[in-house]
Design a protein around this motif. Sequence first.
Motif: not given
Length: 358
Positions: A11-29
Motif C-alpha cells: 500500500x505504501x508503494x501504491x501511495x508513493x506511485x500516486x505521489x509521483x504521478x501527482x508530481x508529474x502532473x504538477x510539473x506538466x502544469x
Amino acid sequence: MPEHVDAIRWHIEEVDNQIMDLIGQRMKLAKEMGEHKLGSGIPVRNVRVEEQVMARFASRAKQADISEEAARSIAKILLHESEDAQFRMPRIEPKNITIIGGSGKMGAWLCRYFDLQGHKVMVNDIVSSTNFPYENDLKRAVSHADVVVVATPIEAAREMLDRVLALKPKALIADITSIKAPLIPSLRSAVEKGLKVCSLHPMFGPDTRSLIYQNLLICDCGSKEGVAETHALFDHTGVEVHDIKLEEHDRLMSYVLGVSHAINIAFFDALANSGLSLKELEPAASTTFRNQMCTSLKVASENPELYYQIQHVNPFTKEALDLLVKSIEEIRTAAMAKESDHFVRIMEKGRTYYGGSE
C-alpha cells in the motif's frame, strides 16, 4: 504477521506511485505556466508566490502528520524543480557557439547548457566530442561562431586565448578560467583593438544540473558590448549573475577558493596523519565533523592538478594562506591559554563578521 507487513508495504508503494504521478502532473502544469510566462514576458521567479506556496504546505503539515519544516522542504523542492524546468525553456535567438575545450568537464557542461537554451553548439578540442558537432581546425571553428568560449585548463588558457584573439573574430570571446591574472594582458589588449571580450567564472562544478541559486561572475574587461552580450546568454536561467572588475577577481578567489580548499585539504591531511582510521572516527562523529568530512571528501575527490593551479597561479594566494596560518596559530595559542578570554574574542569576531551580535 509477515503477510500483514508485506501488505502495508504494498500500500505504501501504491501511495508513493500516486505521489509521483501527482508530481508529474504538477510539473506538466508548471511547464504550461512557463510557456505562458515566456509569451507574456513574465519573470519565472515570483518571491511572493513562492512564499504563498511554502505557507500553504506548512498549513497542511499537521493534517499530513509531518513537521512544518518537512512540509516547507517538500514545497521548496517542488518549487525548485518547477522553476528549473521553466528556466530551461529557450528564450533567446539561437546563436552559433564554439566551446574550445568542449570535451572537458566544464566545457561539456557549457555545451549541454547552451544546447538546452536552443543554441547551435560546436566543439574544438584535442579530443573529439561524441555528443556535439566537432571542428578540429581552430580557424574554421572560430569563423563559424557568434560566441567563442575558451574552456581549457588554466595552464593552457593564455596561449589558446591569444590564438583566438589573433584571428580577430567578430564573435564574442569569453573564458571561464578560475584565475584571471595570466589572461589580463591579453584581454585588455583585445579591448584596445576593438574586439568583444568578457571573462566569466561559473562558481559551480560540472555536475551542476540546476542554475537556481548558483553564482556566475562576469568580469568586465572594458568591452561594454561584450558584457551586454554575455548577460544576454544567461538571462532568464535562474543563475545569480554578479558583475565585478577583472582585477578584483583573483583576490576574491584567493579566499573563496584558495582558503576554503586549503582548509579542507588540511583537515583530511591532519586526519590521515593522526594515526586514527576513518573506521575508528566515524562512530564518534559529531554533526560538525560529519559536515566537514563530507565537504573535505568532495575536495579530496577533485582533480589535484586543477587545485594546484588554482593555488599556484593566483598572485594573492600567499597573502591569503599567510592569514590562514596566522589564524590557526592564534587559535592554537588561545586554546592552550589558561583563561578563555582570547578564544572567546575569536569566536565573537566570527559571530560579528557573519552578522550576529557580540
